[in-house]
Scaffold this active site. Structure first.
Site, PDB file in Angstrom:
ATOM      1  N   GLU A   1       0.102  -2.334  -4.902  1.00 58.07           N
ATOM      2  CA  GLU A   1       1.192  -3.058  -5.313  1.00 58.07           C
ATOM      3  C   GLU A   1       1.006  -4.165  -6.028  1.00 58.07           C
ATOM      4  OE1 GLU A   1       3.020  -4.775  -1.799  1.00 58.07           O
ATOM      5  OE2 GLU A   1       1.288  -6.279  -1.417  1.00 58.07           O
TER       6      GLU A   1
ATOM      7  N   LYS B   1       5.495  21.239  -6.521  1.00 55.59           N
ATOM      8  CA  LYS B   1       6.429  21.014  -7.450  1.00 55.59           C
ATOM      9  C   LYS B   1       6.642  19.412  -7.745  1.00 55.59           C
ATOM     10  CE  LYS B   1      10.393  21.178  -4.379  1.00 55.59           C
ATOM     11  NZ  LYS B   1      11.091  21.925  -3.564  1.00 55.59           N
ATOM     12  N   TYR B   2       6.003  18.607  -7.022  1.00 52.56           N
ATOM     13  CA  TYR B   2       6.195  17.115  -7.200  1.00 52.56           C
ATOM     14  C   TYR B   2       4.596  16.527  -7.396  1.00 52.56           C
ATOM     15  CZ  TYR B   2      10.631  17.586  -4.955  1.00 52.56           C
ATOM     16  OH  TYR B   2      11.885  17.812  -4.485  1.00 52.56           O
TER      17      TYR B   2
ATOM     18  N   ILE C   1      -4.303  -6.933   6.589  1.00 52.63           N
ATOM     19  CA  ILE C   1      -4.589  -5.511   6.079  1.00 52.63           C
ATOM     20  C   ILE C   1      -5.238  -5.629   4.807  1.00 52.63           C
ATOM     21  CG2 ILE C   1      -2.815  -4.864   7.776  1.00 52.63           C
ATOM     22  CD1 ILE C   1      -1.199  -4.222   5.104  1.00 52.63           C
ATOM     23  N   ASP C   2      -4.878  -6.585   4.013  1.00 53.97           N
ATOM     24  CA  ASP C   2      -5.317  -6.539   2.739  1.00 53.97           C
ATOM     25  C   ASP C   2      -6.849  -6.343   2.384  1.00 53.97           C
ATOM     26  OD1 ASP C   2      -2.545  -6.907   2.220  1.00 53.97           O
ATOM     27  OD2 ASP C   2      -2.626  -8.886   1.437  1.00 53.97           O
TER      28      ASP C   2
ATOM     29  N   GLY D   1       1.745   0.406   7.927  1.00 54.28           N
ATOM     30  CA  GLY D   1       0.155   0.446   8.236  1.00 54.28           C
ATOM     31  C   GLY D   1       0.275  -0.917   8.897  1.00 54.28           C
TER      32      GLY D   1
ATOM     33  N   MET E   1       0.318  -1.397  -0.062  1.00 56.09           N
ATOM     34  CA  MET E   1       0.231  -2.763  -0.209  1.00 56.09           C
ATOM     35  C   MET E   1      -1.021  -3.285  -0.401  1.00 56.09           C
ATOM     36  SD  MET E   1       2.238  -4.579   3.443  1.00 56.09           S
ATOM     37  CE  MET E   1       3.825  -4.928   3.019  1.00 56.09           C
TER      38      MET E   1
ATOM     39  N   ARG F   1      -1.364  -6.716  -1.708  1.00 57.15           N
ATOM     40  CA  ARG F   1      -1.209  -7.900  -2.651  1.00 57.15           C
ATOM     41  C   ARG F   1      -1.867  -7.872  -3.982  1.00 57.15           C
ATOM     42  NH1 ARG F   1       1.439 -12.564  -0.506  1.00 57.15           N
ATOM     43  NH2 ARG F   1       0.979 -12.336   1.802  1.00 57.15           N
TER      44      ARG F   1
ATOM     45  N   TYR G   1       4.538  -1.573   5.233  1.00 56.52           N
ATOM     46  CA  TYR G   1       4.675  -2.444   6.740  1.00 56.52           C
ATOM     47  C   TYR G   1       4.421  -1.082   7.797  1.00 56.52           C
ATOM     48  CZ  TYR G   1       7.178  -5.555   3.673  1.00 56.52           C
ATOM     49  OH  TYR G   1       7.350  -6.439   2.697  1.00 56.52           O
TER      50      TYR G   1
HETATM   51  P1  FBP Z   1      -1.039 -11.428   5.112  1.00 57.16           P
HETATM   52  O1  FBP Z   1      -1.555 -11.854   3.887  1.00 57.16           O
HETATM   53  O2  FBP Z   1      -0.294 -12.426   5.596  1.00 57.16           O
HETATM   54  O3  FBP Z   1      -1.962 -10.741   5.996  1.00 57.16           O
HETATM   55  O4  FBP Z   1       0.148 -10.292   4.630  1.00 57.16           O
HETATM   56  C1  FBP Z   1      -0.202  -9.218   3.829  1.00 57.16           C
HETATM   57  C2  FBP Z   1       0.792  -8.371   3.299  1.00 57.16           C
HETATM   58  O5  FBP Z   1       1.217  -7.371   4.162  1.00 57.16           O
HETATM   59  C3  FBP Z   1       0.705  -7.958   2.086  1.00 57.16           C
HETATM   60  O6  FBP Z   1       0.061  -6.803   1.970  1.00 57.16           O
HETATM   61  C4  FBP Z   1       2.038  -7.852   1.409  1.00 57.16           C
HETATM   62  O7  FBP Z   1       2.233  -8.133   0.038  1.00 57.16           O
HETATM   63  C5  FBP Z   1       2.805  -8.937   2.131  1.00 57.16           C
HETATM   64  O8  FBP Z   1       2.183  -8.996   3.418  1.00 57.16           O
HETATM   65  C6  FBP Z   1       4.264  -8.733   2.186  1.00 57.16           C
HETATM   66  O9  FBP Z   1       4.838  -9.833   3.065  1.00 57.16           O
HETATM   67  P2  FBP Z   1       6.282  -9.904   3.648  1.00 57.16           P
HETATM   68  O10 FBP Z   1       5.897  -9.532   5.131  1.00 57.16           O
HETATM   69  O11 FBP Z   1       6.560 -11.270   3.449  1.00 57.16           O
HETATM   70  O12 FBP Z   1       7.300  -8.908   3.069  1.00 57.16           O
END
Ligand code: FBP
Length: 695
Positions: free
Chosen positions: A359, A269-270, A225-226, A567, A277, A279, A565
């Site tokens: 993140e 108000k927020y 997804i990254d 997404g 996510m 990485r 998670y």
């Molecule tokens: P992949 O690099 O394996 O595709 O995983 C991406 C990811 O969803 C990142 O965006 C995130 O930082 C990491 O996995 C989270 O890992 P974990 O599943 O170990 O919490």
């Protein structure tokens, strides 16, 4: 509770189960959808053609460690109009293919399997597919299932990797690779397909090298997804614009964030702070921002390039010296940048908003990056030298901090210049406990820092709150009041709005009026009115002025959210269904064409479907040396946001409009839900579409 269950009679229970097991029309359409095949795959046979015009530099370490696959060319899959008998046999022979998911789930994974399965069966119904359970771990432990047509049909176009699960085990030793080879041989595999991200494709390259003489082919698939698997040649020709799963995750995040925009701009108000996510790279943040037009989206890669011009100018002015501390952003400075936007919006009555934080942002903030790198090394060194893992040896934060302190005092190891010095120790201990704990969190099996485990948004927003308090005290953070509202209030109270406005506001004629900076309390309010001759010192402040003053007082309320998670687990967009399915088809044709050590890819992904071109990219050419677990390792290079790309430049040029610190309405965009119909295929990542624009 139990009694109630017992009271439901069998008929009701059956009917209730039927109702609850119904699929929505959308899900039914999804399950029945057949992704379009790239035209080439309708041909009876294909072959692989080397594309010599696509060139990459060779990494010398990759050349040394992967000699059997380093000279692979980029290959495109083309129609073979006149296959000879040998070619026909290659296609029609029964095959055993192993498949493994690796790393985090990404929407579309099941379709890679479906594409590979359908094509394999099209050429020979006797061919078999085996799915290793729980990622590479299943491969090493010989745990697998045979993938059947029923299983494939059940999972077509559906999210998750649940068909065979996934895992992050690393193939980091010769013995593991030998074990994998033995298991693949035992199953009589012709090929192994690894559906994974950069680390998993690294695994694929090493396995391809190790399996070379056995004849078992290894093919990687760009999953994550990254969106950080992007391949460009040395001449910047795009071979792989993104991985599958990126679009679906970004669309899922965008839909959630857009819902927040609806809520946030109704109940004003927020500030909604959304960590997204991805990485290290900010691709998902950029795409989500382009989809939603949030008020603030931080792009980590841009922050790394930051130069504090004011500081630089000052140092040059004073002594003609370059102040190297002006390079790179600090957390403190970042919080100032955010506050500036919050304050500017508030001045137009918008004391609310939406913000996205990637993140991995910490990776681009110098002071924190230094800690991450140093701690990586310290933890890795400890694990290498001792029998007991660092986190087991020092389970509590205090024990970890104590160990660090001892390093800084030279009590651990014999280094004259310890990697963790007294200054590091001091600075680190100034950080809040939860954040220190986050920075010390266990690295994953590949040695990656686990950004998803750190409360990055909290540390940033705590600093923002602190600085907003200062600005409030200084009278610089105030909520602008619509002049018309002020007039109505005054009229209703029987007061002359025009008479009092100059005493109260610093911009009495504007559409949004701002209470003067020196009015920060009831006391100073009274003083202002007295000084303006509107009130006698002995008089009480009329309630109407108190009300107006209160309206101008800025509270800063936030709600934090983490999108990741959810997404990863969403059902794929039509784009990802088609992309992933065609990657599966491509993988089969690479295998049938005799390729190994290649990553399946679709060239022209950013263009219309009829221009898509299946290809194989040599993984070995994408590898470089990177610091992992405290030492250099050969891994596939991740791509980060290119600040010269169209997508980023467009974002940079437009984002001030999205801040909407003006009389205008907010510019939020609603991308809509991830739908499913044939027309949706045209819905593809905006970053890809923008990058493909010709200037
Ligand atoms: P992949 O690099 O394996 O595709 O995983 C991406 C990811 O969803 C990142 O965006 C995130 O930082 C990491 O996995 C989270 O890992 P974990 O599943 O170990 O919490």
């Amino acid at each position: 509770m139990e009694d109630n269950i017992l009271k439901i009679n069998a008929d009701v229970r059956t009917q209730a189960n039927e109702i609850m097991n119904e699929y929505s029309g959308e899900t039914l359409a999804r399950k029945q959808f057949s992704p379009e095949k790239i035209d080439i795959f309708n041909a009876s046979h294909t072959c692989l053609e080397a594309l010599e015009e696509y060139r990459f530099l060779k990494d010398t370490e990759a050349e040394r460690m992967l000699p059997g696959i380093i000279n692979n060319p980029v290959q495109q899959v083309i129609i073979d109009p006149d296959p000879d008998d040998n070619a026909k046999t290659q296609f029609s022979k029964p095959r055993n293919i192993g498949v493994v998911f690796s790393g985090g789930p990404a929407p579309g994974g099941h379709n890679v399997i479906a594409g590979l399965f359908d094509e394999m069966k099209r050429f020979n119904s006797q061919s078999k597919m085996f799915g290793f359970i729980k990622g590479p771990e299943g491969l090493l432990e010989n745990r697998y299932i045979e993938i059947t047509a029923e299983l494939v049909d059940y999972h077509r176009n559906m999210g998750g990797f649940d068909m065979i699960k996934t895992g992050r085990t690393k193939m980091d030793s010769g013995s593991k690779m030998e074990l994998a080879l033995t298991i693949c041989r035992g199953l009589n595999l012709d090929a192994l397909v690894i559906i994974g991200g950069d680390d998993s494709n690294t695994n694929a390259a090493f396995l391809a090298q190790h399996f070379k003489s056995s004849g078992i082919k290894v093919i990687g698939i760009p999953k994550t997804i990254d969106g950080d698997i992007q391949v460009k040649t040395d001449e910047s020709k795009v071979l792989c614009a993104t991985s599958f799963g990126f679009h679906s995750a970004a669309r899922a995040f965008a839909q959630n964030i857009s819902n927040l925009a609806n809520d946030g701009s109704s109940d004003i108000k927020y500030w909604h702070v959304c960590k997204v996510m991805g990485r290290v790279a900010s691709h998902l943040t950029l795409e989500t921002a382009l989809q939603t037009h949030v008020n603030i989206a931080l792009i980590g890669e841009e922050l790394a390039d930051y130069v504090d011009q004011e500081r630089m100018a000052k140092s040059l002015e004073q002594g003609g010296q370059v102040d190297y501390n002006a390079y790179g952003i600090t957390l403190r400075h970042l919080s100032r940048v955010i506050c500036d936007i919050i304050v500017r919006r508030a001045a137009f009555g918008k004391n609310y908003g939406l913000m996205i934080i990637p993140e991995g942002i910490l990776e681009f903030i110098n002071e924190i990056q230094v800690f991450i790198t140093k701690l990586n090394k310290i933890i890795a060194d400890y694990n290498r030298i001792h029998d007991l893992d660092f986190h087991r040896a020092f389970p509590t934060l205090n024990e970890k901090l104590d160990y660090l302190r001892r390093i800084s005092q030279g009590l651990v190891g014999k280094d004259r210049f310890p990697i963790w010095n007294v200054r590091d120790d001091e600075l680190f201990n100034q950080l809040p406990g939860f954040f220190r704990e986050g920075l010390l969190v266990e690295r994953d099996l590949h040695g990656n820092f686990q950004f998803s485990q750190v409360k990055t948004e909290k540390i940033i927003m705590d600093m923002v709150k602190e600085y907003l308090d200062v600005l409030r005290e200084q009278g610089r953070y105030k909520v602008g009041i619509l002049r018309d509202d002020y007039v109505s209030l005054m009229d209703a109270a029987g007061m002359d709005p025009e008479l009092f406005a100059p005493a109260l506001f610093k911009n009495p004629k504007e559409k949004y009026v701002l209470v003067k900076p020196d009015i920060i309390s009831l006391k100073t309010l009274k003083l202002a009115l007295v000084n303006a001759g509107m009130l006698d010192a002995e008089d009480e402040i009329p309630q109407i002025f108190i009300n107006i003053f209160r309206k101008s007082q800025a509270e800063f309320n936030i709600q934090t959210h983490f999108y990741g998670y959810d997404g990863r687990g969403t059902d794929p967009t039509c784009f990802d269904c088609c992309y992933a399915y065609n990657l599966g088809l491509t993988a089969f044709h690479l295998i049938a064409g005799g390729a190994t050590g290649q990553m399946a890819a679709i060239i022209n992904l950013e263009k219309d479907f009829h221009k898509w071109q299946p290809a194989g990219i040599p993984i070995a050419r994408l590898m470089h040396l990177e610091e992992r677990k405290g030492r250099l390792e050969l891994v596939m290079e991740k791509s980060i946001v290119d600040l010269e790309s169209n997508a980023f430049k467009v974002f940079k040029a437009i984002r001030e409009d999205w801040v909407a610190a003006c009389e205008c309405p907010d510019r939020f965009r609603n991308p809509g839900a991830i739908g499913f119909s044939k027309e949706m295929e045209e819905d593809r990542p905006l970053t890809l579409r923008l990058n493909a624009l010709q200037s």
